[in-house]
Every structure is written in structure tokens, then in C-alpha cells.
Motif scaffolding. Structure first.
Motif, short mmCIF file in Angstrom:
data_model
loop_
_atom_site.label_atom_id
_atom_site.label_comp_id
_atom_site.label_asym_id
_atom_site.label_seq_id
_atom_site.Cartn_x
_atom_site.Cartn_y
_atom_site.Cartn_z
N PRO A 137 49.02 53.90 14.02
CA PRO A 137 48.13 54.97 13.55
C PRO A 137 47.09 54.44 12.58
CG PRO A 137 50.24 55.07 12.42
CD PRO A 137 50.34 53.95 13.41
N ASN A 138 45.91 55.04 12.60
CA ASN A 138 44.85 54.73 11.64
C ASN A 138 44.44 56.05 11.01
OD1 ASN A 138 42.33 54.31 10.36
ND2 ASN A 138 41.94 52.52 11.67
N ASN A 139 44.98 56.31 9.84
CA ASN A 139 44.76 57.57 9.14
C ASN A 139 43.28 57.79 8.81
OD1 ASN A 139 46.29 59.77 8.49
ND2 ASN A 139 46.74 59.11 6.40
N VAL A 156 49.03 66.25 12.93
CA VAL A 156 49.74 65.81 14.14
C VAL A 156 50.54 64.53 13.87
CG1 VAL A 156 49.44 64.99 16.51
CG2 VAL A 156 48.06 66.89 15.66
N VAL A 157 49.97 63.64 13.07
CA VAL A 157 50.59 62.34 12.79
C VAL A 157 50.76 62.19 11.28
CG1 VAL A 157 50.31 59.83 12.98
CG2 VAL A 157 49.56 61.30 14.85
N GLN A 158 51.99 61.94 10.87
CA GLN A 158 52.27 61.67 9.47
C GLN A 158 52.62 60.19 9.35
OE1 GLN A 158 54.18 64.56 10.85
NE2 GLN A 158 52.22 65.55 10.43
N PHE A 177 55.35 56.08 11.87
CA PHE A 177 54.80 57.43 11.78
C PHE A 177 55.74 58.43 12.42
CE2 PHE A 177 53.41 56.07 15.93
CZ PHE A 177 53.46 57.21 16.71
N LYS A 178 55.54 59.68 12.09
CA LYS A 178 56.22 60.81 12.73
C LYS A 178 55.13 61.69 13.33
CE LYS A 178 59.54 62.90 10.43
NZ LYS A 178 60.29 63.51 9.32
N THR A 179 55.51 62.46 14.34
CA THR A 179 54.53 63.36 14.95
C THR A 179 55.11 64.76 15.08
OG1 THR A 179 53.09 63.77 16.85
CG2 THR A 179 55.21 62.74 17.31
N THR A 180 54.23 65.74 14.97
CA THR A 180 54.62 67.13 15.22
C THR A 180 54.38 67.49 16.68
OG1 THR A 180 52.41 67.90 14.61
CG2 THR A 180 54.06 67.82 12.85
N GLU A 181 53.74 66.60 17.42
CA GLU A 181 53.37 66.86 18.82
C GLU A 181 53.83 65.72 19.73
OE1 GLU A 181 52.00 69.71 19.77
OE2 GLU A 181 51.83 70.43 17.70
N ASN A 232 61.05 56.35 15.72
CA ASN A 232 60.57 57.15 14.60
C ASN A 232 61.73 57.64 13.73
OD1 ASN A 232 57.92 56.84 15.34
ND2 ASN A 232 57.87 58.69 16.57
N LYS A 233 62.85 57.97 14.33
CA LYS A 233 64.01 58.44 13.58
C LYS A 233 64.57 57.32 12.69
CE LYS A 233 68.08 61.27 14.23
NZ LYS A 233 68.98 61.85 15.22
N SER A 234 64.59 56.10 13.20
CA SER A 234 65.11 54.98 12.42
C SER A 234 64.18 54.60 11.27
CB SER A 234 65.34 53.77 13.33
OG SER A 234 64.11 53.23 13.76
N GLN A 235 62.95 55.07 11.32
CA GLN A 235 61.98 54.73 10.28
C GLN A 235 61.92 55.78 9.19
OE1 GLN A 235 58.45 54.18 12.58
NE2 GLN A 235 58.99 52.11 13.16
N GLU A 236 62.73 56.83 9.26
CA GLU A 236 62.70 57.90 8.25
C GLU A 236 63.25 57.40 6.94
OE1 GLU A 236 64.73 61.29 9.92
OE2 GLU A 236 63.10 61.65 11.31
#
Length: 147
Positions: free
Chosen positions: A41-43, A82-84, A90-94, A143-147
Motif C-alpha cells: 500500500p501507498n497511503n 478501505v486500506v488501513q 495492511f488491513k482492508t474493509t473491502e 493480514n491476521k498474522s500482522q495484527e
């Protein structure tokens, strides 16, 4: 929430083919496709870069006969909803949107492979369809392992 997205770039960044290999020594029906992908991701730009790779090997060895890499950048608006971005990923809501991006990139990868293998001993070898459920599980686990 209305989400807008678009493909910013889609480029073939690597293609390697091993012409000196004795392709008569293998059965084209018994080759393996090793697939991987990376998402970055590039915020600041509101973009998600996706690099997809495939390597073709004979089933009986790990010798890489072909490597294809496609790099895609997708712009998302509103990105921050959409991307945190987190420290290790990162995590995504979508998740369906991310699945769409992966499907587009895999389609491009498959097309490049068909184009590049034309007139070679591996012509007609088409990367098999990859069930999105398998890819989604891997993305969710990452993504879950990166929380």
C-alpha cells in the motif's frame, strides 16, 4: 460508502525462459506452476501495488523453466477507509475489492504467459485457474498474522 478505483499501471516486469533446457525430456502435462503475490500500500498516493509471479517447473525437479512477473498499481478512493496501513502490512474493509485486483493481475499474468510462450516448446501450456477462495485465505491469514 461509494468506492472508486482504477488501474494506474499494469506492466510486465520480468520474463525469463530457459531455451537451453531439453523440453523433450518432460511431459508438458506434468509441469508445475508456482504462484505468489505481494501487495504494497501507498497511503500518500492512495494506491495499492500488486506484484504477481509464476514459475514453471517440471514436476520432478525444482528447475525453473519460466518465470513471469506482472506489476499492477490500483488507485482507491477513499483509500484510508478501505486500506488501513499497519507497521507490517495492511488491513482492508473491502476484501472483495482486493480479490478483484488479484483476479485482474492474475488474468494479466496468464495472458502474458500465453503470449510469451508462443512458438516455444511450452506453447499451449496455460496457467491453471486458481480458486479465489485459496488466495483469499492466504491474504486473510497474512493480514491476521500482522495484527
Amino acid at each position: 460508502m461509494e468506492i472508486k478505483y482504477r488501474i494506474v499501471t499494469m506492466d510486465e516486469v520480468e520474463f525469463r525462459y530457459k531455451p537451453e533446457f531439453d523440453y523433450n525430456s518432460i511431459n508438458k502435462d506434468n509441469i508445475s506452476y508456482q504462484f505468489a503475490h505481494e501487495m504494497t500500500p501507498n497511503n500518500e498516493k492512495g494506491e495499492l501495488a500488486l506484484k504477481v509471479f509464476v514459475e514453471i517447473t517440471p514436476e520432478e525437479s525444482n528447475e525453473i523453466l519460466v518465470k513471469e512477473v506482472v506489476y499492477c498499481v490500483f488507485q482507491i478512493d477513499p483509500f484510508d477507509q478501505v486500506v488501513q496501513v499497519q507497521e507490517n502490512g495492511f488491513k482492508t474493509t473491502e476484501p472483495q475489492l482486493i480479490n478483484t485486483f488479484i483476479s485482474v493481475a492474475i488474468g494479466a499474468l496468464r495472458g502474458m504467459l500465453v503470449k510469451n510462450l508462443k512458438s516455444t516448446p511450452l506453447a499451449g501450456c496455460v496457467m491453471p485457474l486458481i480458486p479465489m477462495s485459496i488466495i483469499s485465505q492466504n491474504v486473510a491469514q497474512l493480514n491476521k498474522s500482522q495484527e
